[in-house]
Design an enzyme around this catalytic site. Structure first.
Site, PDB file in Angstrom:
ATOM      1  N   GLN A 156      15.008  45.714 -33.781  1.00  0.00           N
ATOM      2  CA  GLN A 156      14.595  44.603 -34.518  1.00  0.00           C
ATOM      3  C   GLN A 156      15.500  43.454 -34.274  1.00  0.00           C
ATOM      4  OE1 GLN A 156      14.233  47.345 -36.507  1.00  0.00           O
ATOM      5  NE2 GLN A 156      12.066  47.593 -35.936  1.00  0.00           N
TER       6      GLN A 156
ATOM      7  N   ASN B 145       9.869  42.860 -34.137  1.00  0.00           N
ATOM      8  CA  ASN B 145       9.925  44.129 -33.335  1.00  0.00           C
ATOM      9  C   ASN B 145      10.473  44.016 -31.891  1.00  0.00           C
ATOM     10  OD1 ASN B 145       9.761  46.053 -35.391  1.00  0.00           O
ATOM     11  ND2 ASN B 145       7.276  45.998 -35.114  1.00  0.00           N
TER      12      ASN B 145
ATOM     13  N   CYS C 215      11.870  45.368 -43.251  1.00  0.00           N
ATOM     14  CA  CYS C 215      12.957  46.371 -42.753  1.00  0.00           C
ATOM     15  C   CYS C 215      13.741  46.485 -43.629  1.00  0.00           C
ATOM     16  CB  CYS C 215      13.321  45.842 -41.263  1.00  0.00           C
ATOM     17  SG  CYS C 215      14.439  46.805 -40.515  1.00  0.00           S
TER      18      CYS C 215
ATOM     19  N   ASN D 174      16.640  48.756 -43.490  1.00  0.00           N
ATOM     20  CA  ASN D 174      17.947  48.767 -42.878  1.00  0.00           C
ATOM     21  C   ASN D 174      18.376  47.562 -42.583  1.00  0.00           C
ATOM     22  OD1 ASN D 174      18.368  51.609 -42.826  1.00  0.00           O
ATOM     23  ND2 ASN D 174      17.015  51.745 -40.933  1.00  0.00           N
TER      24      ASN D 174
ATOM     25  N   HIS E  61       2.993  52.675 -44.074  1.00  0.00           N
ATOM     26  CA  HIS E  61       3.468  53.940 -43.672  1.00  0.00           C
ATOM     27  C   HIS E  61       2.473  55.299 -43.747  1.00  0.00           C
ATOM     28  CE1 HIS E  61       7.842  52.845 -42.705  1.00  0.00           C
ATOM     29  NE2 HIS E  61       7.440  51.879 -43.582  1.00  0.00           N
TER      30      HIS E  61
ATOM     31  N   ASN F 186       3.411  52.834 -39.344  1.00  0.00           N
ATOM     32  CA  ASN F 186       4.599  53.435 -38.980  1.00  0.00           C
ATOM     33  C   ASN F 186       4.185  54.742 -39.484  1.00  0.00           C
ATOM     34  OD1 ASN F 186       6.484  51.129 -38.714  1.00  0.00           O
ATOM     35  ND2 ASN F 186       5.405  50.536 -40.562  1.00  0.00           N
TER      36      ASN F 186
ATOM     37  N   GLU G 149       8.372  54.090 -35.167  1.00  0.00           N
ATOM     38  CA  GLU G 149       8.096  52.697 -35.858  1.00  0.00           C
ATOM     39  C   GLU G 149       7.084  51.890 -35.183  1.00  0.00           C
ATOM     40  OE1 GLU G 149      11.149  50.078 -37.656  1.00  0.00           O
ATOM     41  OE2 GLU G 149      12.458  51.196 -36.910  1.00  0.00           O
ATOM     42  N   ARG G 150       6.267  51.318 -35.837  1.00  0.00           N
ATOM     43  CA  ARG G 150       5.227  50.388 -35.187  1.00  0.00           C
ATOM     44  C   ARG G 150       5.835  49.343 -34.513  1.00  0.00           C
ATOM     45  NH1 ARG G 150       1.985  46.712 -39.776  1.00  0.00           N
ATOM     46  NH2 ARG G 150       4.491  46.316 -40.025  1.00  0.00           N
TER      47      ARG G 150
ATOM     48  N   CYS H  67      15.076  54.536 -40.470  1.00  0.00           N
ATOM     49  CA  CYS H  67      13.809  53.241 -40.817  1.00  0.00           C
ATOM     50  C   CYS H  67      14.282  53.532 -42.352  1.00  0.00           C
ATOM     51  CB  CYS H  67      12.666  53.845 -40.325  1.00  0.00           C
ATOM     52  SG  CYS H  67      11.489  52.714 -40.877  1.00  0.00           S
ATOM     53  N   GLY H  68      14.765  52.310 -42.946  1.00  0.00           N
ATOM     54  CA  GLY H  68      14.738  52.159 -44.222  1.00  0.00           C
ATOM     55  C   GLY H  68      13.702  52.216 -44.986  1.00  0.00           C
TER      56      GLY H  68
ATOM     57  N   GLY I  62      10.769  53.238 -44.052  1.00  0.00           N
ATOM     58  CA  GLY I  62       9.907  54.959 -43.844  1.00  0.00           C
ATOM     59  C   GLY I  62      10.868  55.963 -44.954  1.00  0.00           C
TER      60      GLY I  62
END
Length: 263
Positions: free
Chosen positions: A46, A64, A73, A75, A150, A181, A198-199, A207-208, A210
């Site tokens: 990202q 993205n 996002c 992370n 998600h 996602n 990830e989408r 993925c945080g 996620g």
């Protein structure tokens, strides 16, 4: 036009971060996609642009690697919180997130999860706690929106699923009008083992959002306690949530290098 950037990552989920709080930066799909190419650009999962905010300490925008702009996002939010330092309020398309940074990690209040079929969103009404659908051997997922959408599948062995093949099929299914996602999770000694497609970015080391969505889905199904370790290929996050409360995510954030690019 040359601009300085930071390369950072959260458990291997990597970012290029531009600080545009003092000098504005226009970003578009083509530029984001070009910068995201790992052979001819800089390369990232990202791209983040930090901007001024009228309602928080700063605004964070997220693209993205395929050039699509997204809402949240986790992370990247930890990385931005580390740049901001101490306690910070960060405006995103998903709302205002609060972070507390220190000693190479950050805890982020990720807000309240949403479960309505039209909040995910889905194309038509379904019970999001257990969707009566499936793709090959993957069946009966949960769906959660934690700022972005998600879908979560609980399986015996997360490592055995062909996520690189099935991920794009599920991501682009007509059931998900904003795409989705895809999370594949299994239980492991009271913790959750997780892999994420990830989408707009593909397979990722972490993925945080996620991790947050998967922990919430597992807690709703009473599979884990309300504070759980989520183990991703790049490392672990600690997620806390009780029904009706906000999600709290804690984990590391790492500065790799500072560079300059001609835009």
């Amino acid at each position: 036009m040359k601009r300085q950037f930071r390369k950072m990552h959260g458990l291997g989920n990597d970012f290029v971060i531009f600080d545009a709080r003092d000098v504005p930066l226009e970003m578009d799909v083509a530029t984001a996609r070009a910068l995201g190419d790992r052979r001819t650009g800089i390369g990232f999962d990202q791209l983040i642009v930090m901007e001024p905010s009228d309602t928080a300490d700063l605004r964070m925008r997220i693209w993205n690697s395929d050039g699509s702009e997204v809402e949240a996002c986790g992370n990247a939010t930890r990385c931005v919180a580390l740049i901001a330092g101490g306690h910070s309020r960060i405006e995103t398309m998903a709302g205002i997130l609060e972070g507390q940074a220190g000693d190479g990690e950050a805890e982020i209040d990720m807000g309240v999860p949403r479960f309505g079929w039209d909040e995910i969103p889905l194309a038509y009404p379904l019970d999001t706690a257990t969707l009566p659908i499936g793709w090959e051997g993957l069946r009966d997922p949960a769906a959660v929106n934690v700022g972005n959408p998600h879908v979560i599948f609980f399986v015996d062995d997360a490592g055995s699923v062909e996520l690189e093949r099935l991920g794009p099929i599920i991501e682009n299914d007509p059931l998900f009008p904003d795409r989705i996602n895809v999370n594949i999770a299994s239980l492991e000694d009271g913790a959750i083992r997780l892999r994420v497609w990830e989408r707009g970015a593909g397979l990722t080391r972490a993925c945080g959002t996620g991790a947050c969505a998967t922990a919430v889905a597992a807690i709703r199904r009473k599979l884990v306690a309300d504070r759980v370790e989520v183990r991703l290929p790049g490392g672990a996050l600690t997620i806390s949530w009780t029904p009706g409360a906000t999600i709290r995510m804690r984990g590391g954030a790492t500065h790799v290098f500072t560079g300059e690019v001609d835009l």
